[in-house]
Scaffold this active site. Structure first.
Site, PDB file in Angstrom:
ATOM      1  N   SER A 131       0.857  -1.174   0.126  1.00 46.05           N
ATOM      2  CA  SER A 131      -0.129   0.054  -0.073  1.00 46.05           C
ATOM      3  C   SER A 131       0.718   1.358  -0.160  1.00 46.05           C
ATOM      4  CB  SER A 131      -0.829  -0.099   1.400  1.00 46.05           C
ATOM      5  OG  SER A 131      -1.634   1.292   1.614  1.00 46.05           O
TER       6      SER A 131
ATOM      7  N   TYR B  68      -1.383  -0.136  10.895  1.00 44.14           N
ATOM      8  CA  TYR B  68      -1.623  -0.557   9.638  1.00 44.14           C
ATOM      9  C   TYR B  68      -0.550  -0.313   8.682  1.00 44.14           C
ATOM     10  CZ  TYR B  68      -3.295  -1.042   4.794  1.00 44.14           C
ATOM     11  OH  TYR B  68      -3.600  -1.379   3.379  1.00 44.14           O
TER      12      TYR B  68
END
Length: 246
Positions: free
Chosen positions: A146, A159
Site C-alpha cells: 500500500s 496498519y
C-alpha cells in the site's frame, strides 16, 4: 535493433493469497483471461468455490486456510505443483486493515493485522522460493502492499507499519534473489474500493469510495508486471486514481 515484446502468460502457473475478494479475486479473473493457471487461497471456502465454478477446475485450484499459517502457504504451492507441475509466480496479496489511533483497537485486532500483513507475506514468499529453487527458470514474487507503507495517515499507524514492513521486505528480497532469476515486485495501491476498505472503516455507498481505485485497476497492474519481458524488473509501482490526492 530488436525491441522488447510482452511475455505471454499462457500456461504459466500463479499462486494468489487472499483470493476470495477484492484485488485477489480480480487478479484471478484477469490472469486466467491471460491464459494462466491459478492456485488460490483464502479463509472463505464458498468464495473460492464460486471462482472455481466461474473459471473451471482445469484453470483454478483452491486451498482454504489462513495465510498466517506457514503450512497453508506450503499447501498452496503444492496444490499448484501437483496440478500443473510447477510454480511461476507468487502473488502475496492477503491483508487486513483497520482505521484508528494507536489506542483505539484491541490487542487481538492488532495482532491479527500484523501477523496477516507481514508474517503472512513472509510465509508466502518462503513457500514460493523453496519451489523456485527446486525447478529451473526463476520466478516472480509480487507483494501487494500500500502507499501507506511510504506515507501513513493519522489514523492508521499500525496498519501503515505493517505495509512499511512489506516495503522493506520486498526491497531486500529483490537484492537477495535477483541473481537467481527471481523478480520481486512491490505494488502499492492507494485506497481501493473493496470489502477491505468498507470493513476497515469506510461505509458501503460512501462518496469517498467513488474516487478510489477499483480492484480491477490493481489486477491489471499485476498482469502488466508479469507480462514484462524477463529482462525487465519493475521493483516498485505506486498506483493512484486520477481523483485521489497523493
Amino acid at each position: 535493433m530488436p525491441y522488447a515484446t510482452t511475455r505471454s502468460l499462457d500456461g504459466t502457473v500463479v499462486a494468489i493469497t487472499g483470493a476470495s475478494a477484492g484485488i485477489g479475486a480480480a487478479s484471478v479473473y484477469s490472469l486466467v483471461d491471460a491464459g494462466a493457471r491459478v492456485a488460490v487461497s483464502a479463509r472463505r471456502e464458498d468464495r473460492l468455490a464460486k471462482i472455481v465454478s466461474d473459471l473451471g477446475e482445469d484453470k483454478v485450484v483452491p486451498v482454504v486456510g489462513d495465510v498466517r499459517d506457514p503450512g497453508l502457504n506450503d499447501a498452496l504451492v503444492k496444490a499448484a505443483v501437483d496440478k500443473w507441475g510447477r510454480l511461476d509466480t507468487m502473488v502475496a496479496n492477503a491483508g487486513i486493515g483497520a482505521y484508528g489511533g494507536i489506542l483505539d483497537l484491541d490487542d487481538d485486532t492488532l495482532t491479527e493485522m500484523v501477523e496477516t500483513n507481514y508474517l503472512g507475506t513472509v510465509w508466502s514468499v518462503r513457500s514460493a522460493v523453496k519451489q523456485f529453487r527446486a525447478q529451473d527458470g526463476g520466478g516472480d514474487i509480487i507483494v501487494v502492499s500500500s502507499v501507506a507503507g511510504f506515507r501513513g495517515g493519522a489514523d492508521e499507524a499500525v496498519y501503515a507499519g505493517t505495509k512499511h514492513a512489506q516495503v522493506g521486505l520486498a526491497g531486500s528480497l529483490d537484492r537477495e534473489l535477483r541473481a537467481e532469476g527471481i523478480r520481486v515486485t512491490l505494488i502499492c495501491p492507494a485506497g481501493t474500493a473493496t470489502e477491505f476498505a468498507i470493513g476497515a472503516g469506510r461505509t458501503e455507498g460512501s462518496p469517498d469510495l467513488d474516487a478510489y481505485l477499483r480492484p480491477e485497476d490493481v489486477a491489471h497492474t499485476i498482469r502488466v508486471v508479469l507480462e514484462q519481458p524477463r529482462s525487465v524488473r519493475t521493483t516498485v509501482w505506486q498506483l493512484w486514481s486520477t481523483e485521489q490526492q497523493s
